[in-house]
Design a protein around this motif. Sequence first.
Motif, PDB file in Angstrom:
ATOM      1  N   GLY A  88       0.781  -1.227   0.000  1.00 30.22           N
ATOM      2  CA  GLY A  88       0.000   0.000   0.000  1.00 30.22           C
ATOM      3  C   GLY A  88       0.811   1.273   0.000  1.00 30.22           C
ATOM      4  N   SER A  89       2.107   1.186   0.322  1.00 29.11           N
ATOM      5  CA  SER A  89       2.971   2.364   0.316  1.00 29.11           C
ATOM      6  C   SER A  89       4.370   1.928  -0.076  1.00 29.11           C
ATOM      7  CB  SER A  89       2.984   3.047   1.691  1.00 29.11           C
ATOM      8  OG  SER A  89       3.404   2.151   2.713  1.00 29.11           O
ATOM      9  N   PRO A  90       5.174   2.848  -0.655  1.00 25.33           N
ATOM     10  CA  PRO A  90       6.509   2.449  -1.118  1.00 25.33           C
ATOM     11  C   PRO A  90       7.373   1.895   0.009  1.00 25.33           C
ATOM     12  CG  PRO A  90       5.904   4.603  -1.973  1.00 25.33           C
ATOM     13  CD  PRO A  90       4.884   4.255  -0.932  1.00 25.33           C
ATOM     14  N   ILE A 143       9.497  -9.098   2.451  1.00 22.87           N
ATOM     15  CA  ILE A 143       9.535  -7.669   2.131  1.00 22.87           C
ATOM     16  C   ILE A 143      10.930  -7.103   2.384  1.00 22.87           C
ATOM     17  CG2 ILE A 143       8.686  -5.385   2.830  1.00 22.87           C
ATOM     18  CD1 ILE A 143       5.941  -6.723   3.271  1.00 22.87           C
ATOM     19  N   ALA A 144      11.519  -7.454   3.522  1.00 18.98           N
ATOM     20  CA  ALA A 144      12.868  -6.968   3.826  1.00 18.98           C
ATOM     21  C   ALA A 144      13.874  -7.474   2.805  1.00 18.98           C
ATOM     22  CB  ALA A 144      13.258  -7.392   5.238  1.00 18.98           C
ATOM     23  N   TYR A 145      13.735  -8.725   2.406  1.00 17.07           N
ATOM     24  CA  TYR A 145      14.677  -9.318   1.449  1.00 17.07           C
ATOM     25  C   TYR A 145      14.590  -8.628   0.092  1.00 17.07           C
ATOM     26  CZ  TYR A 145      16.974 -12.783  -1.510  1.00 17.07           C
ATOM     27  OH  TYR A 145      17.797 -13.392  -2.419  1.00 17.07           O
ATOM     28  N   ASP A 194      15.978  -4.532  -0.108  1.00 18.98           N
ATOM     29  CA  ASP A 194      17.346  -4.018  -0.038  1.00 18.98           C
ATOM     30  C   ASP A 194      17.982  -4.003  -1.435  1.00 18.98           C
ATOM     31  OD1 ASP A 194      18.011  -6.660  -0.514  1.00 18.98           O
ATOM     32  OD2 ASP A 194      19.332  -6.867   1.212  1.00 18.98           O
ATOM     33  N   THR A 195      17.158  -4.377  -2.436  1.00 23.56           N
ATOM     34  CA  THR A 195      17.606  -4.362  -3.835  1.00 23.56           C
ATOM     35  C   THR A 195      16.729  -3.475  -4.705  1.00 23.56           C
ATOM     36  OG1 THR A 195      18.467  -6.609  -3.592  1.00 23.56           O
ATOM     37  CG2 THR A 195      18.121  -5.813  -5.847  1.00 23.56           C
ATOM     38  N   LEU A 196      15.420  -3.541  -4.486  1.00 22.57           N
ATOM     39  CA  LEU A 196      14.504  -2.714  -5.275  1.00 22.57           C
ATOM     40  C   LEU A 196      13.384  -2.204  -4.378  1.00 22.57           C
ATOM     41  CD1 LEU A 196      11.674  -4.451  -5.985  1.00 22.57           C
ATOM     42  CD2 LEU A 196      13.283  -5.709  -7.407  1.00 22.57           C
ATOM     43  N   THR A 197      12.742  -1.148  -4.830  1.00 17.67           N
ATOM     44  CA  THR A 197      11.651  -0.540  -4.079  1.00 17.67           C
ATOM     45  C   THR A 197      10.329  -1.203  -4.454  1.00 17.67           C
ATOM     46  OG1 THR A 197      12.809   1.582  -4.059  1.00 17.67           O
ATOM     47  CG2 THR A 197      10.457   1.610  -3.545  1.00 17.67           C
TER      48      THR A 197
END
Length: 277
Positions: A128-130, A219-221, A224-227
């Motif tokens: 729902g949010s970046p 989500i954390a994984y 750290d590479t893409l938004t």
Amino acid sequence: MRLIGFTAEDGERWIAARDGDKARPLAPAGAFYADARRYLDRPTEELVDVASLDLAPAVPITARIFCVGINYRSHAGESKELAGLDEPALPMIFGRWQQSLVVEGTPVPAPPNEAGLDWEVELAAVIGSPVWRGDEATALDHVLGYAAFNDLSARRKQLETPQFTIGKNADLSGPISEIVTADEVGDISAGLRVTTHVNGELMQDGNTRDLIHTVPRIIAYITDTLTLQPGDVIATGTPGGVGAGRKPPVFLTDGDEVVVTVEQVGSVRTPIVAPRD
């Protein structure tokens, strides 16, 4: 709140809040996901009949679908035998295209060179949010809601090479339910039952407590590479009991009906039809 998508007369996708057989149009999908909280807090007064709408998945056409492979311990043994893959130490991510998503009741054709399609019930989280460099402690703050998802798989194509993309993107092969907002689903860490029924017979019966990698960890994984962007979908994997893992294998063919259900979220029903000419 339950969210549905629909295609307006001008071809634009909209998001609406569903209340039984009525819906309140909220905004075009792009505007909605740019500021979802605004539209959820101030729904319109306009009411329309759901039956009058051309229903569509409740995500923007720009949505990316991040699928997690071998993410239930009960599915790991099947995957080892089918594809020679060990239980992954890190989330195993592959992609689907938004164009493969369909809604409840959409007839899905089996590809012509497959024995049929395979079922995979999954809990899907909708962003729902970046999220950039998300951490597990706060990752769920970025989840708008959840859906039931059936990752219908063309196993022959999927397993011919180490790359899953084609086998996971057959036309119309991503049935997804309405979205239920996270506040209504509650604490998913307590575990949600997930099931698949084929022609009324129970084929999968698992619980998200069996997930190898949780939604916050995924989500954390990823981030750290893409938004992750609003409207993106994370399909969290399936438990044991897929058709390819049965002896003999069982696949969905013309005339079958498959229903996947996620506790507290909902179901999505899909009729299977013959391959297209």
